[in-house]
Design an enzyme around this catalytic site. Structure first.
Site, mmCIF file in Angstrom:
data_model
loop_
_atom_site.group_PDB
_atom_site.id
_atom_site.type_symbol
_atom_site.label_atom_id
_atom_site.label_comp_id
_atom_site.label_asym_id
_atom_site.label_seq_id
_atom_site.Cartn_x
_atom_site.Cartn_y
_atom_site.Cartn_z
ATOM 1 N N LEU A 56 0.852 -1.183 0.000
ATOM 2 C CA LEU A 56 0.000 0.000 0.000
ATOM 3 C C LEU A 56 0.890 1.236 0.000
ATOM 4 C CD1 LEU A 56 -2.651 -0.997 2.723
ATOM 5 C CD2 LEU A 56 -2.855 -1.211 0.236
ATOM 6 N N ASP A 57 0.408 2.297 -0.633
ATOM 7 C CA ASP A 57 1.145 3.554 -0.600
ATOM 8 C C ASP A 57 1.289 4.037 0.840
ATOM 9 O OD1 ASP A 57 1.266 3.570 -3.368
ATOM 10 O OD2 ASP A 57 -0.582 4.739 -3.578
ATOM 11 N N ARG A 58 2.260 4.879 1.054
ATOM 12 C CA ARG A 58 2.588 5.370 2.397
ATOM 13 C C ARG A 58 1.360 5.863 3.169
ATOM 14 N NH1 ARG A 58 5.447 10.269 1.226
ATOM 15 N NH2 ARG A 58 3.328 11.137 1.167
#
Length: 322
Positions: free
Chosen positions: A113-115
């Site tokens: 997942l993105d940050r």
């Protein structure tokens, strides 16, 4: 079918680490392209304001990651083969991996997942299980849904599937390309790849209800071939909650397609999302990995893992009552 949303006997782990989020891409030899004869991206370049804000967020995430400690509330499920975690925003995937590694040295990230994306993140406890899940992802046997809080003109559609190209522009940013450009070479030696996402509108300005995940649908399909046309002065007037069903696994896929549709995600400054909305400054984009469903790589059971909705999502469904 096994539905998993929490773990009655959670474990506690701690640790730190950081890594940029990305989706693995298959290696292939790109076709040759005459110098400068590259396809034109159809989504706009990164806004200048995004660089400063993204740098600040990255520095904050690095600090948060060094102090992060996984607690029982983050564990959605675990068994002898898998661990499912509800990832908080502002934390890198590798941080969670480092937190768990001392307890299971063969841990692998099954998805990333993105940050600043929250929600379901799945880890495997052995190389064999990891290989089986990689195969399932590659064969599109793993289904995912996301919830996004967006702003823009109210959509004229209730359900829509977007098909486009995806790739890096000459400046290294991820962009939307025409569907007909899939397979064409890009600067740096990569190629345009297919990207497909289905969307359904759940709420507009608090009017609407949360409903269960539907099956994939092809009611209306938008095949992207030209730049999106936006009416001047008509953007950012409504607050829209959508559920996204990614059918491919491209980097920033949902964020890019929301931008193309004119409903950029709140806080997603990289893709034209508002930084301030209704007097509130948003320090992360509002995108949540809601569900992950797959066949268990060992037991063969059908598994659905749910992550509870974050506060911003529950508030958005009741905005007209606040």
């Amino acid at each position: 079918m096994v539905v998993l949303s929490f773990n009655p006997n959670p474990l506690v782990f701690s640790g730190a680490g950081m890594s940029a989020s990305h989706s693995p891409q298959p290696q292939r030899n790109p076709p040759t392209t005459a110098a400068g004869n590259y396809p034109t991206p159809l989504s706009p370049p990164l806004p200048s304001i995004s660089k400063e804000i993204e740098l600040s967020r990255a520095m904050s995430a690095a600090s948060n990651s060094s102090l992060f400690s996984l607690s029982p509330i983050h564990i959605l499920y675990h068994d002898d083969h898998l661990i499912a975690v509800n990832k908080p925003h502002g934390i890198y995937c590798e941080t969670l991996l480092s937190s768990l590694a001392p307890h299971s040295p063969q841990l692998h990230l099954a998805n990333r997942l993105d940050r600043d994306t929250t929600g379901v993140m799945l880890l495997t406890k052995s190389h064999k299980v990891a290989a089986n899940l990689v195969k399932a992802f590659t064969q599109h046997k793993v289904n995912k849904t996301y919830i996004a809080l967006c702003t823009g003109a109210p959509p004229t559609w209730e359900r829509l599937t977007v098909r486009s190209g995806h790739g890096r522009s000459k400046f290294g940013a991820w962009r939307v390309y025409a569907a007909s450009d899939v397979g064409r070479a890009l600067p740096g030696g990569s190629v345009v790849r297919n990207m497909e996402t289905s969307f359904e509108v759940l709420s507009v300005n608090g009017k609407g209800t949360f409903r269960e995940v539907s099956e994939f649908f092809d009611d209306d399909v938008l095949v992207v071939e030209e730049k999106a046309v936006r009416e001047e002065g008509k953007g950012n007037e409504s607050e829209i909650v959508v559920r996204a069903y990614p059918r491919s696994g491209r980097t920033h896929q949902i964020r890019l397609h929301c931008q193309y549709l004119g409903i950029s995600i709140i806080g997603d400054v990289k893709y034209e999302g508002v930084h301030q909305w209704k007097g509130v400054t948003h320090h992360a984009h509002h995108l949540h990995a809601e569900t992950l469903s797959f066949q268990h790589p060992v037991t063969g059971l059908n598994v659905i893992i749910n992550a509870p909705l974050p506060l911003w999502a529950t508030q958005a469904f009741h905005r007209d009552k606040l």
